[in-house]
Design a protein around this motif. Structure first.
Motif, PDB file in Angstrom:
ATOM      1  N   UNK A  10       0.852  -1.196   0.000  1.00 42.66           N
ATOM      2  CA  UNK A  10       0.000   0.000   0.000  1.00 42.66           C
ATOM      3  C   UNK A  10       0.883   1.239   0.000  1.00 42.66           C
ATOM      4  N   UNK A  11       0.583   2.189  -0.887  1.00 43.62           N
ATOM      5  CA  UNK A  11       1.303   3.454  -0.932  1.00 43.62           C
ATOM      6  C   UNK A  11       0.451   4.561  -0.323  1.00 43.62           C
ATOM      7  N   UNK A  12       1.088   5.494   0.358  1.00 43.95           N
ATOM      8  CA  UNK A  12       0.392   6.674   0.834  1.00 43.95           C
ATOM      9  C   UNK A  12       1.381   7.811   1.006  1.00 43.95           C
ATOM     10  N   UNK A  13       0.866   9.013   0.945  1.00 41.70           N
ATOM     11  CA  UNK A  13       1.674  10.204   1.170  1.00 41.70           C
ATOM     12  C   UNK A  13       2.228  10.193   2.599  1.00 41.70           C
ATOM     13  N   UNK A  14       3.438  10.711   2.790  1.00 49.57           N
ATOM     14  CA  UNK A  14       4.075  10.608   4.109  1.00 49.57           C
ATOM     15  C   UNK A  14       3.330  11.376   5.201  1.00 49.57           C
ATOM     16  N   UNK A  15       2.765  12.545   4.864  1.00 46.61           N
ATOM     17  CA  UNK A  15       1.993  13.288   5.874  1.00 46.61           C
ATOM     18  C   UNK A  15       0.709  12.533   6.214  1.00 46.61           C
ATOM     19  N   UNK A  16       0.097  11.922   5.203  1.00 41.12           N
ATOM     20  CA  UNK A  16      -1.088  11.104   5.455  1.00 41.12           C
ATOM     21  C   UNK A  16      -0.731   9.893   6.317  1.00 41.12           C
ATOM     22  N   UNK A  17       0.452   9.332   6.065  1.00 36.17           N
ATOM     23  CA  UNK A  17       0.907   8.201   6.890  1.00 36.17           C
ATOM     24  C   UNK A  17       1.069   8.632   8.346  1.00 36.17           C
ATOM     25  N   UNK A  18       1.680   9.790   8.562  1.00 37.20           N
ATOM     26  CA  UNK A  18       1.855  10.285   9.929  1.00 37.20           C
ATOM     27  C   UNK A  18       0.500  10.537  10.596  1.00 37.20           C
ATOM     28  N   UNK A  19      -0.449  11.066   9.823  1.00 34.93           N
ATOM     29  CA  UNK A  19      -1.793  11.291  10.355  1.00 34.93           C
ATOM     30  C   UNK A  19      -2.439   9.977  10.784  1.00 34.93           C
ATOM     31  N   UNK A  20      -2.324   8.955   9.945  1.00 38.73           N
ATOM     32  CA  UNK A  20      -2.893   7.646  10.270  1.00 38.73           C
ATOM     33  C   UNK A  20      -2.204   7.031  11.485  1.00 38.73           C
ATOM     34  N   UNK A  21      -0.889   7.251  11.597  1.00 41.12           N
ATOM     35  CA  UNK A  21      -0.160   6.736  12.759  1.00 41.12           C
ATOM     36  C   UNK A  21      -0.670   7.336  14.047  1.00 41.12           C
ATOM     37  N   UNK A  22      -0.851   8.656  14.060  1.00 39.00           N
ATOM     38  CA  UNK A  22      -1.380   9.338  15.247  1.00 39.00           C
ATOM     39  C   UNK A  22      -2.822   8.905  15.528  1.00 39.00           C
ATOM     40  N   UNK A  23      -3.585   8.751  14.472  1.00 39.31           N
ATOM     41  CA  UNK A  23      -4.978   8.312  14.595  1.00 39.31           C
ATOM     42  C   UNK A  23      -5.055   6.917  15.229  1.00 39.31           C
ATOM     43  N   UNK A  24      -4.121   6.043  14.812  1.00 44.90           N
ATOM     44  CA  UNK A  24      -4.157   4.635  15.234  1.00 44.90           C
ATOM     45  C   UNK A  24      -3.573   4.425  16.628  1.00 44.90           C
ATOM     46  N   UNK A  25      -2.376   5.001  16.855  1.00 46.42           N
ATOM     47  CA  UNK A  25      -1.639   4.700  18.075  1.00 46.42           C
ATOM     48  C   UNK A  25      -1.309   5.918  18.932  1.00 46.42           C
ATOM     49  N   UNK A  26      -1.648   7.115  18.468  1.00 45.18           N
ATOM     50  CA  UNK A  26      -1.214   8.316  19.187  1.00 45.18           C
ATOM     51  C   UNK A  26      -2.120   8.769  20.299  1.00 45.18           C
ATOM     52  N   UNK A  27      -3.376   8.327  20.263  1.00 46.65           N
ATOM     53  CA  UNK A  27      -4.348   8.798  21.254  1.00 46.65           C
ATOM     54  C   UNK A  27      -4.810   7.647  22.129  1.00 46.65           C
ATOM     55  N   UNK A  28      -5.168   7.970  23.365  1.00 40.63           N
ATOM     56  CA  UNK A  28      -5.636   6.942  24.298  1.00 40.63           C
ATOM     57  C   UNK A  28      -7.002   6.402  23.895  1.00 40.63           C
TER      58      UNK A  28
END
Length: 310
Positions: free
Chosen positions: A107-125
């Motif tokens: 799967x390809x994605x833009x790096x800023x979008x990847x960072x957003x998904x990372x925070x969405x997935x694992x960044x918040x309690x």
């Protein structure tokens, strides 16, 4: 059983990689240099070689690998990298090359979008569905998640927050070719330029120096911060008032100034955000740092694999 996932975050100087299981637990993290020679043609093969070596070192069979997510500094669609200027790529078949070599979905994605998904997935309690993510660093980037899905857009350019046009008495040419984009004023480089213009001389070379001057009450530094925050708050309020997300997440190098930057931004947002949204909006600093991209890339392929019939 094939339950290993690789998240890859391609940067201009280094490529970060991480090995996950399907539940999102990281077992290995490593990086390799970004080889931009020959218009970046060697990059996919070096990524493949690095993954093969890591599996060999850990005594893991490549049969256990089920998919790879790759974040790229530029617009992408489902099959290729549309453009990555720093890497020399135009319509580059990154996905096809890696899939053919490792025989797993990519799967390809833009790096800023990847960072957003990372925070969405694992960044918040708590698990949210709608967030706006902004990175304030050398430029201004972003990612928008609506109902758990990244907004990539029809032209593979969703979330280009840094290119919202702003009104200014001066003219600054953006790297994209347009005049007076948000990142011309709201980025780290924009802040440094504003500061030195106000001072009439070169007082600072980076935002770390600028925030040190903010701490001691330097008037040029404080005015620079006020001007920058206002540009960012106006642009972000337009997005927040349009999307009504649950959370605004702020990352990038400038966010490392912590409350010196985040608190005034929160205060400025209160002036511009629609009252019904303002009262319930969460604003936080990004928590994953430089790992956000590999987390988001891994999340993207995990979600795609769920949709593939077994």
């Amino acid at each position: 059983m094939s339950d290993k996932i690789i998240g890859v975050d391609i940067g201009g100087t280094s490529i970060k990689l991480a090995l996950f299981d399907s539940s999102g637990i990281v077992s290995k993290k490593w990086s390799i240099p970004t080889n931009c020679k020959d218009k970046g043609v060697h990059i996919p093969y070096e990524i493949v070689d690095s993954i093969e070596r890591k599996f060999d070192e850990t005594g893991t069979s490549l049969d256990e690998l089920s998919g790879i997510g790759i974040g790229v500094p530029g617009p992408v669609d489902e099959s290729q990298v549309k453009r990555a200027v720093n890497l020399g790529w135009d319509n580059f078949p990154l996905k096809q090359i890696v899939e053919q070599k490792l025989r797993v979905p990519v799967a390809l994605l833009n790096d800023a979008n990847a960072a957003a998904l990372g925070e969405f997935w694992q960044g918040s309690a708590e698990q949210l569905k709608d967030i706006v993510f902004i990175t304030v660093g050398t430029g201004v980037g972003g990612g928008i998640i609506v109902n758990g899905q990244i907004v990539n857009g029809h032209h593979s350019s969703g979330g280009e927050i840094g290119h919202i046009p702003v009104k200014s008495a001066e003219k600054r040419v953006c790297g994209c070719g347009n005049l007076n984009c948000l990142e011309c004023y709201g980025s780290a480089s924009g802040m440094v330029k504003t500061m030195n213009q106000l001072a009439g001389t070169t007082l600072v070379s980076d935002t770390k120096e600028l925030f040190e001057l903010v701490k001691i009450g330097n008037p040029f530094a404080r005015e620079t911060l006020n001007v920058t925050i206002d540009y960012l708050a106006r642009a972000l309020s337009g997005i927040l008032n349009t999307l009504d997300p649950e959370e605004l997440v702020i990352g990038g190098g400038v966010s490392e100034a912590g409350s010196l930057f985040i608190d005034p931004l929160k205060n400025a947002l209160e002036q511009y955000v629609f009252p019904q949204i303002r009262d319930g909006l969460q604003v936080r600093r990004a928590s994953l740092g430089n790992d956000a991209g590999v987390y988001g890339a891994a999340y993207q392929i995990i979600e795609i694999l769920k949709m593939i019939p077994v």
